[in-house]
Design a protein around this motif. Sequence first.
Motif, PDB file in Angstrom:
ATOM      1  N   GLU A 184      -6.213  -2.882   4.304  1.00  0.00           N
ATOM      2  CA  GLU A 184      -5.822  -1.574   5.497  1.00  0.00           C
ATOM      3  C   GLU A 184      -7.316  -1.049   6.004  1.00  0.00           C
ATOM      4  O   GLU A 184      -7.168  -0.372   6.941  1.00  0.00           O
ATOM      5  CB  GLU A 184      -5.373  -0.700   4.646  1.00  0.00           C
ATOM      6  CG  GLU A 184      -3.807  -0.992   4.170  1.00  0.00           C
ATOM      7  CD  GLU A 184      -3.076  -0.592   5.442  1.00  0.00           C
ATOM      8  OE1 GLU A 184      -2.680   0.610   5.877  1.00  0.00           O
ATOM      9  OE2 GLU A 184      -2.209  -1.557   5.903  1.00  0.00           O
TER      10      GLU A 184
ATOM     11  N   GLU B  40       2.884   2.395  -3.276  1.00  0.00           N
ATOM     12  CA  GLU B  40       2.291   2.682  -4.600  1.00  0.00           C
ATOM     13  C   GLU B  40       2.881   3.992  -5.064  1.00  0.00           C
ATOM     14  O   GLU B  40       3.069   4.043  -6.436  1.00  0.00           O
ATOM     15  CB  GLU B  40       0.973   2.814  -4.441  1.00  0.00           C
ATOM     16  CG  GLU B  40       0.074   3.196  -5.766  1.00  0.00           C
ATOM     17  CD  GLU B  40      -0.432   4.659  -5.709  1.00  0.00           C
ATOM     18  OE1 GLU B  40      -0.149   5.256  -6.807  1.00  0.00           O
ATOM     19  OE2 GLU B  40      -0.205   5.500  -4.777  1.00  0.00           O
TER      20      GLU B  40
ATOM     21  N   SER C 268       0.790  -1.136  -0.002  1.00  0.00           N
ATOM     22  CA  SER C 268      -0.076  -0.027  -0.038  1.00  0.00           C
ATOM     23  C   SER C 268       0.996   1.320   0.128  1.00  0.00           C
ATOM     24  O   SER C 268       0.651   2.125  -0.659  1.00  0.00           O
ATOM     25  CB  SER C 268      -1.113   0.199   1.262  1.00  0.00           C
ATOM     26  OG  SER C 268      -1.702   1.216   1.491  1.00  0.00           O
TER      27      SER C 268
ATOM     28  N   GLU D  25      -7.359   8.003   6.118  1.00  0.00           N
ATOM     29  CA  GLU D  25      -7.242   8.874   4.972  1.00  0.00           C
ATOM     30  C   GLU D  25      -7.880  10.064   4.921  1.00  0.00           C
ATOM     31  O   GLU D  25      -9.088  10.007   5.625  1.00  0.00           O
ATOM     32  CB  GLU D  25      -7.572   8.094   3.530  1.00  0.00           C
ATOM     33  CG  GLU D  25      -6.712   6.811   3.454  1.00  0.00           C
ATOM     34  CD  GLU D  25      -5.564   7.032   3.037  1.00  0.00           C
ATOM     35  OE1 GLU D  25      -5.043   8.181   2.661  1.00  0.00           O
ATOM     36  OE2 GLU D  25      -4.503   6.089   2.932  1.00  0.00           O
TER      37      GLU D  25
ATOM     38  N   HIS E  84     -10.891   1.087   1.871  1.00  0.00           N
ATOM     39  CA  HIS E  84     -11.588   1.151   0.713  1.00  0.00           C
ATOM     40  C   HIS E  84     -12.426  -0.156   0.713  1.00  0.00           C
ATOM     41  O   HIS E  84     -12.005  -1.340   1.087  1.00  0.00           O
ATOM     42  CB  HIS E  84     -10.619   1.080  -0.651  1.00  0.00           C
ATOM     43  CG  HIS E  84     -10.198   2.386  -0.908  1.00  0.00           C
ATOM     44  ND1 HIS E  84     -10.911   3.403  -1.283  1.00  0.00           N
ATOM     45  CD2 HIS E  84      -8.908   2.575  -0.875  1.00  0.00           C
ATOM     46  CE1 HIS E  84     -10.270   4.515  -1.578  1.00  0.00           C
ATOM     47  NE2 HIS E  84      -8.954   4.130  -1.380  1.00  0.00           N
TER      48      HIS E  84
ATOM     49  N   HIS F  11      -4.953   4.990  -5.124  1.00  0.00           N
ATOM     50  CA  HIS F  11      -4.073   4.066  -5.281  1.00  0.00           C
ATOM     51  C   HIS F  11      -3.952   3.149  -6.484  1.00  0.00           C
ATOM     52  O   HIS F  11      -3.137   2.842  -7.149  1.00  0.00           O
ATOM     53  CB  HIS F  11      -3.715   3.366  -3.798  1.00  0.00           C
ATOM     54  CG  HIS F  11      -3.075   4.266  -2.932  1.00  0.00           C
ATOM     55  ND1 HIS F  11      -3.678   5.439  -2.170  1.00  0.00           N
ATOM     56  CD2 HIS F  11      -1.898   4.251  -2.077  1.00  0.00           C
ATOM     57  CE1 HIS F  11      -2.703   6.045  -1.145  1.00  0.00           C
ATOM     58  NE2 HIS F  11      -1.652   5.147  -1.444  1.00  0.00           N
ATOM     59  N   THR F  12      -5.252   2.396  -6.208  1.00  0.00           N
ATOM     60  CA  THR F  12      -5.612   1.296  -7.413  1.00  0.00           C
ATOM     61  C   THR F  12      -5.473   1.936  -8.661  1.00  0.00           C
ATOM     62  O   THR F  12      -5.271   1.328  -9.745  1.00  0.00           O
ATOM     63  CB  THR F  12      -6.783   0.876  -6.783  1.00  0.00           C
ATOM     64  OG1 THR F  12      -7.089   0.121  -5.586  1.00  0.00           O
ATOM     65  CG2 THR F  12      -7.146  -0.575  -7.756  1.00  0.00           C
TER      66      THR F  12
ATOM     67  N   ARG G 174      -5.514  -2.195  -0.205  1.00  0.00           N
ATOM     68  CA  ARG G 174      -6.235  -0.854   0.388  1.00  0.00           C
ATOM     69  C   ARG G 174      -7.582  -1.362   1.077  1.00  0.00           C
ATOM     70  O   ARG G 174      -7.991  -0.842   2.078  1.00  0.00           O
ATOM     71  CB  ARG G 174      -6.698  -0.080  -0.772  1.00  0.00           C
ATOM     72  CG  ARG G 174      -5.323   0.366  -1.663  1.00  0.00           C
ATOM     73  CD  ARG G 174      -4.561   1.296  -0.824  1.00  0.00           C
ATOM     74  NE  ARG G 174      -5.199   2.536  -0.485  1.00  0.00           N
ATOM     75  CZ  ARG G 174      -4.880   3.222   0.595  1.00  0.00           C
ATOM     76  NH1 ARG G 174      -3.676   3.003   1.307  1.00  0.00           N
ATOM     77  NH2 ARG G 174      -5.244   4.398   0.686  1.00  0.00           N
TER      78      ARG G 174
ATOM     79  N   ARG H 238     -15.462   6.836   4.073  1.00  0.00           N
ATOM     80  CA  ARG H 238     -14.490   5.867   4.174  1.00  0.00           C
ATOM     81  C   ARG H 238     -15.407   4.606   5.060  1.00  0.00           C
ATOM     82  O   ARG H 238     -16.054   4.839   5.842  1.00  0.00           O
ATOM     83  CB  ARG H 238     -13.339   6.073   4.998  1.00  0.00           C
ATOM     84  CG  ARG H 238     -12.413   7.012   4.149  1.00  0.00           C
ATOM     85  CD  ARG H 238     -11.676   6.314   3.117  1.00  0.00           C
ATOM     86  NE  ARG H 238     -10.797   7.446   2.420  1.00  0.00           N
ATOM     87  CZ  ARG H 238      -9.732   7.053   1.486  1.00  0.00           C
ATOM     88  NH1 ARG H 238      -9.643   5.745   1.178  1.00  0.00           N
ATOM     89  NH2 ARG H 238      -9.225   7.965   0.780  1.00  0.00           N
TER      90      ARG H 238
ATOM     91  N   SER I 204     -13.698   8.268  -0.350  1.00  0.00           N
ATOM     92  CA  SER I 204     -13.504   6.686  -0.223  1.00  0.00           C
ATOM     93  C   SER I 204     -13.468   6.475  -2.094  1.00  0.00           C
ATOM     94  O   SER I 204     -12.406   5.725  -2.275  1.00  0.00           O
ATOM     95  CB  SER I 204     -14.358   5.866   0.368  1.00  0.00           C
ATOM     96  OG  SER I 204     -13.921   4.450   0.119  1.00  0.00           O
TER      97      SER I 204
ATOM     98  N   SER J  32     -10.638   4.241  -5.607  1.00  0.00           N
ATOM     99  CA  SER J  32      -9.451   3.995  -5.048  1.00  0.00           C
ATOM    100  C   SER J  32      -8.223   4.942  -6.070  1.00  0.00           C
ATOM    101  O   SER J  32      -8.034   4.143  -6.959  1.00  0.00           O
ATOM    102  CB  SER J  32      -9.024   2.608  -4.817  1.00  0.00           C
ATOM    103  OG  SER J  32      -7.768   2.442  -4.495  1.00  0.00           O
TER     104      SER J  32
ATOM    105  N   VAL K  11     -12.208  -0.335  -5.202  1.00  0.00           N
ATOM    106  CA  VAL K  11     -10.790  -0.763  -5.924  1.00  0.00           C
ATOM    107  C   VAL K  11     -11.361  -1.057  -7.217  1.00  0.00           C
ATOM    108  O   VAL K  11     -10.509  -0.881  -8.165  1.00  0.00           O
ATOM    109  CB  VAL K  11     -10.621  -2.149  -4.982  1.00  0.00           C
ATOM    110  CG1 VAL K  11      -9.456  -2.680  -5.810  1.00  0.00           C
ATOM    111  CG2 VAL K  11     -10.086  -1.577  -3.838  1.00  0.00           C
TER     112      VAL K  11
END
Length: 200
Positions: free
Chosen positions: A164, A50, A47, A117, A167, A126-127, A161, A102, A121, A124, A172
Motif C-alpha cells: 500500500e 485487520e 490491509s 494515513e 510502511h 496494523h502489523t 502495508r 510515512r 509511520s 506498523s 513492519v
Amino acid sequence: MRRTIFFVFFISFVVSNLFAQNWDINTLHRVNGWDNKFVRNYNKFISRSEPYVAIGVPVAMALTAWAKKDKDLLKDAVYVGTSVAGAFVVAYGMKYLVDRERPYERYPDRVHPYSHESSPSFPSGHTASAFALATSLCIKYPKWYVIAPSALWACSVGVSRMNEGVHYPSDVLAGAAIGAGCAIVNIYVNRWLNRWLFGK
C-alpha cells in the motif's frame, strides 16, 4: 517477564535504526511496485481486514463463551483481546515517540501511496495487532489449522502495508516484534487477571 519486555523494545529499537539503510527503501520500492490486479486487490482487502479481524475474533470468542457459559473460552477471549489491545497501545505510543514520516511523504518519487494515513509511520500498528492476534491464538490453540492461517494472515497484513506504500519494512518488522512480544508478556499478565476476574 522483564526480559521479554526488554527484548521487545530492544528489537524495536534496532529495527527502527534500519530505516537509514538502503535496503529499507529499496525493499519497499519493490514491494510497492507489485501492481498486478490480483495482488493489489488481495493486499487492499487484507490491509482493510485487520481491524475487523483483530477486534472481531476475541469479541466472537467472548460472545460464544457467554452463550455457552464456557468459562475457559471466556478466559481465552480475554487473553486474546488484551493481547491485541496491548499491542495497539504500545505501537501507537511508539509512533508518536519516534514520529517517523510515512515513506510516501519522504520519498514521493519512489513510493506510490494507495492509501493515506494520518499517524506517524514507525511501527506498523496494523502489523502489531495482527501478530498479537495470531501469536495469542497459536499459544492458546497450538494446532496446525490455527497456526497456518493465523501466520499467513498476519504476514499478509505486514506485506500489504508495504504494498500500500504506507510502511517501510522496518516498520513492519518492529510491529511484528511488538505484537508477538505483547502476546507472550500477556501470558503472565493474564494469570493475574484471571485470578482477579475468575478467582483462580
